[in-house]
Design a protein around this motif. Structure first.
Motif, PDB file in Angstrom:
ATOM      1  N   PHE A  19       0.822  -1.215   0.000  1.00 16.64           N
ATOM      2  CA  PHE A  19       0.000   0.000   0.000  1.00 16.64           C
ATOM      3  C   PHE A  19       0.856   1.265   0.000  1.00 16.64           C
ATOM      4  N   ARG A  20       1.956   1.224   0.736  1.00 18.27           N
ATOM      5  CA  ARG A  20       2.772   2.438   0.903  1.00 18.27           C
ATOM      6  C   ARG A  20       3.678   2.710  -0.292  1.00 18.27           C
ATOM      7  N   PHE A  21       4.242   1.649  -0.879  1.00 17.84           N
ATOM      8  CA  PHE A  21       5.234   1.860  -1.923  1.00 17.84           C
ATOM      9  C   PHE A  21       4.865   1.216  -3.268  1.00 17.84           C
ATOM     10  N   SER A  22       4.442  -0.035  -3.241  1.00 18.60           N
ATOM     11  CA  SER A  22       4.219  -0.747  -4.506  1.00 18.60           C
ATOM     12  C   SER A  22       3.158  -0.071  -5.351  1.00 18.60           C
ATOM     13  N   VAL A  23       1.995   0.205  -4.736  1.00 19.48           N
ATOM     14  CA  VAL A  23       0.896   0.816  -5.479  1.00 19.48           C
ATOM     15  C   VAL A  23       1.284   2.214  -5.959  1.00 19.48           C
ATOM     16  N   ALA A  24       1.884   3.005  -5.072  1.00 21.29           N
ATOM     17  CA  ALA A  24       2.274   4.365  -5.443  1.00 21.29           C
ATOM     18  C   ALA A  24       3.313   4.349  -6.564  1.00 21.29           C
ATOM     19  N   PHE A  25       4.227   3.392  -6.490  1.00 18.30           N
ATOM     20  CA  PHE A  25       5.253   3.310  -7.536  1.00 18.30           C
ATOM     21  C   PHE A  25       4.628   2.962  -8.883  1.00 18.30           C
ATOM     22  N   ILE A  38      -5.146   9.542  -5.399  1.00 23.28           N
ATOM     23  CA  ILE A  38      -4.690   8.378  -4.624  1.00 23.28           C
ATOM     24  C   ILE A  38      -3.269   8.601  -4.130  1.00 23.28           C
ATOM     25  N   MET A  39      -2.377   9.052  -5.018  1.00 19.68           N
ATOM     26  CA  MET A  39      -0.985   9.283  -4.626  1.00 19.68           C
ATOM     27  C   MET A  39      -0.878  10.423  -3.609  1.00 19.68           C
ATOM     28  N   HIS A  40      -1.767  11.404  -3.736  1.00 20.11           N
ATOM     29  CA  HIS A  40      -1.766  12.549  -2.834  1.00 20.11           C
ATOM     30  C   HIS A  40      -1.994  12.121  -1.386  1.00 20.11           C
ATOM     31  N   ARG A  41      -2.779  11.056  -1.207  1.00 20.21           N
ATOM     32  CA  ARG A  41      -3.142  10.594   0.138  1.00 20.21           C
ATOM     33  C   ARG A  41      -2.482   9.268   0.504  1.00 20.21           C
ATOM     34  N   GLN A  79     -12.579   5.051  -6.434  1.00 20.88           N
ATOM     35  CA  GLN A  79     -13.353   4.146  -5.585  1.00 20.88           C
ATOM     36  C   GLN A  79     -12.992   2.687  -5.840  1.00 20.88           C
ATOM     37  N   LEU A  80     -12.674   2.399  -7.100  1.00 19.79           N
ATOM     38  CA  LEU A  80     -12.258   1.033  -7.435  1.00 19.79           C
ATOM     39  C   LEU A  80     -10.993   0.662  -6.674  1.00 19.79           C
ATOM     40  N   PHE A  81     -10.089   1.634  -6.524  1.00 24.10           N
ATOM     41  CA  PHE A  81      -8.881   1.367  -5.748  1.00 24.10           C
ATOM     42  C   PHE A  81      -9.190   1.281  -4.259  1.00 24.10           C
ATOM     43  N   ASN A  82      -9.895   2.289  -3.735  1.00 21.99           N
ATOM     44  CA  ASN A  82     -10.132   2.366  -2.288  1.00 21.99           C
ATOM     45  C   ASN A  82     -10.891   1.164  -1.747  1.00 21.99           C
TER      46      ASN A  82
END
Length: 661
Positions: free
Chosen positions: A256-262, A286-289, A597-600
């Motif tokens: 959640f912290r790195f893989s998705v953001a990367f 998403i990246m903002h939060r 929303q699909l991600f969250n």
């Protein structure tokens, strides 16, 4: 001043009516659940059917677990509610109200809200408690009438619990108001979460580590309870369990912290600056939060996966009751030696139609080394010599009418997934029987899960069906002792209730020796239906409690995600106003929001499902005989539930976007 304070309270409550429904829902929902569940302990129909011993203790333990869920839910809802009102609280102080006066204002509002919610929740719980009692008795297959009863004990427990929780909430609010500065209160909802900074090789590495951690944790779970592994010791088992927990939790956070953001950062770079409004509202938001969301999403994912795993294992046990009963007692009724023949006479007298199989059981020592699959071969002769049950083909012809064995051939039955964990064997290989003249080899044609012998005689292993002439040879061997078992199958299912009454009036017991001959065990004439109902009584309450708590927890986590999205929608309203003013339509904006929303909801859902699947897969054989159907049903409920919250969240976003202009 008192009159002024009362006026402020009323005006504040009218002004915040759109926010209160969220808070009131959390409170009423929590009170309803708790009161309904606690009432079950005092419902006369429930007490009569399940007793007041271990079953009552299980309900009481369940109420404590439910209390934990309620506290978690209410405190989170209160925190969110206070965040949404932080600017209002700051403005109160800005116009000259002291922190003490603001605290009293919020406290009075909370008292009014909580007392109203407790009354409404108890009323709803009073109605729903009968529904839950009926569901419990339905699960237990108890035919009892459930009245709508009011429990004073449950009411007192509920009131005490929620009044104490109210005090905690008021103290939490007071501490927040006193410690937080005026500027912080006014700007809380406007402070953006920390942006994801430029990614470097270290962030890439951590993202990869997260995926690797989860993958290796899954791999360890597949061999967690491999009983055929001689190196599996209690210490090794504990080490593997702790390792799986650390790898899974740590890996989930890193993902959640790195893989998705990367990954999202790579997608954003691939756009080369040409990002649509949908990309801005989904990828960038998403990246903002990401930093603040990582911990909450990890917590929700892990707790949801744990809840779903426990619920699935419980449902596997309940779902497998019929199969387990058939495995333990393959016939409708089983009698041993010369016991139980009064039952047969009563069946004949009452014209109960049945078929009868008289089965000779032989406990024979055998060497199963040659049956083992290659990677399961053991290093000593003692561990491959087992005492197994042997029956002749003619004695179970009614159960296996199509079985045809030639001389020197055998057919293994009763080899299920649990026994496969103990010893892994395969067909088209010989087995050696130990006789008084040496060893005799029999070629095993097939291995089956079908059960022909009661569990009392299988000794935890399989049973071998032999061709009649060879069976007779073993029967005459002085090393082998036989015992007669009589199996009876009812021809008419409609006669089952009548047969059960006769069975209850004619139960007898018999001493059965263990293979060693050192000790014996006492069993009665067995009824498959009676055995099934006993299992149901043991497992029915468990599945009800875990189902109730699991559903409550999944609704709680889904609601938390929904509440979180509502807050984010309100915070982003200014952005939507700008987009609407420059010409973007509601539908165009909603396309980007739907991606978010699909991600969250979708991403935590997918990871939670994967976690629970591998957790269940590692040890489900110890809980029942069925995996696929219970797993699909529980996961289906999980998916539907979270989809509902995702749809509600999208609906709230649409309302905010429409009201933005």
């Amino acid at each position: 001043m008192a009159m002024t304070l009362n006026q402020l309270v009323l005006r504040s409550m009218r002004k915040n009516i759109k926010n209160y429904y969220l808070y009131v829902f959390a409170l009423v929902f929590s009170v309803t659940l708790y009161y309904s569940f606690v009432t079950l302990q005092y419902n006369p129909a429930i007490v009569k059917e399940i007793g007041s011993g271990m079953s009552s203790a299980a309900l009481k333990a369940g109420s404590y677990l439910l209390l934990f869920i309620v506290i978690f839910f209410v405190l989170y809802a209160n925190k969110l509610f206070m965040n949404r009102r932080s600017k209002e609280i700051g403005l109160y102080q800005l116009v000259g109200m002291s922190k003490g006066l603001v605290t009293r204002l919020i406290a009075i509002e909370n008292i009014i809200l909580w007392l109203g919610s407790i009354i409404l929740g108890v009323l709803m719980g009073f109605v729903t408690s009968r529904v839950f009692a009926m569901i419990l008795l339905k699960i237990l297959e108890k035919d009892a009438f459930v009245e709508l009863t009011f429990s004073l004990e449950a009411l007192l427990m509920t009131v005490i619990v929620f009044l104490l929780l109210l005090i905690v909430v008021i103290l939490q609010t007071a501490i927040r108001i006193r410690r937080v500065s005026l500027l912080t209160l006014i700007t809380t909802t406007g402070v953006a979460d920390e942006k994801v900074k430029k990614f470097n090789a270290f962030h890439m590495f951590l993202g990869f580590i997260g995926l690797a951690f989860i993958g290796y944790g899954y791999y360890l779970s597949t061999s967690l309870l491999d009983l055929s592994n001689p190196d599996l010791t209690p210490n090794m088992l504990l080490f593997k369990m702790v390792s799986i927990l650390i790898l899974t939790v740590g890996g989930t956070y890193f993902v959640f912290r790195f893989s998705v953001a990367f990954i999202l950062n790579l997608v954003r770079k691939s756009k080369k600056g040409l990002m649509s409004v949908q990309d801005v509202l989904s990828l960038s938001t998403i990246m903002h939060r990401m930093k603040s969301s990582a911990m909450s999403l990890t917590t929700i994912t892990i707790l949801s996966a744990t809840t779903l795993g426990i619920l699935t294992l419980s449902y596997i046990s309940y779902y497998s009751v019929d199969t387990v009963a058939e495995e333990a007692i393959p016939y409708d009724y089983v009698m041993y030696e010369d016991t139980g023949f009064d039952l047969i006479e009563e069946f004949d007298k009452e014209e109960i139609q049945y078929t009868r199989d008289d089965i000779d059981l032989l406990a024979v020592e055998a060497d199963v080394r040659s049956l083992l699959v290659k990677d399961a071969a053991l290093n000593n002769d003692i561990s491959t010599r087992l005492t197994i049950q042997v029956v002749s083909q003619k004695d179970i012809q009614s159960k296996l009418p199509n079985l045809q064995l030639k001389e020197g051939q055998g057919y293994i039955v009763g080899y299920d997934s649990l026994r496969a964990e103990n010893i892994r064997i395969e067909a088209q290989k010989p087995i050696q029987f130990i006789t008084s003249t040496g060893t005799e080899e029999v070629f095993i044609t097939e291995v089956s899960e079908e059960y022909m012998v009661p569990n009392y005689h299988s000794y935890g292993f399989f049973t071998v069906v032999l061709e009649d002439s060879y069976f007779q040879k073993l029967l005459n061997d002085p090393l082998n002792e036989n015992q007669m078992v009589v199996g009876m199958e009812l021809q008419e299912v409609s006669q089952l209730k009548k047969a059960e009454k006769i069975f209850e009036a004619n139960k007898v017991s018999v001493e059965i020796p263990y293979p060693s001959g050192i000790a014996t065990k006492t069993v009665s004439v067995e009824s498959q239906e009676s055995y099934r109902l006993d299992l149901l009584n043991e497992l029915g309450l468990t599945i009800f409690i875990t189902g109730f708590l699991g559903l409550a927890f999944l609704i709680t986590t889904g609601s938390i995600l929904y509440f979180k999205q509502m807050s984010e929608a309100d915070e982003e309203k200014a952005t939507y106003t700008i987009l609407r003013k420059i010409g973007f339509t509601t539908n165009e904006i909603m396309k980007g929001i739907h991606r978010k929303q699909l991600f969250n909801f979708g991403f935590p859902l997918a990871i939670g499902l994967a976690h629970s699947y591998f957790a269940v897969k590692s040890g489900w054989v110890f809980f029942g005989t069925e995996l696929v159907a219970p797993l699909l049903i529980t996961m289906g409920v999980y998916i539907i539930l979270y989809s509902i919250f995702a749809i509600l969240s999208a609906g709230y976003y649409r309302k905010v976007v429409e009201d933005a202009l």
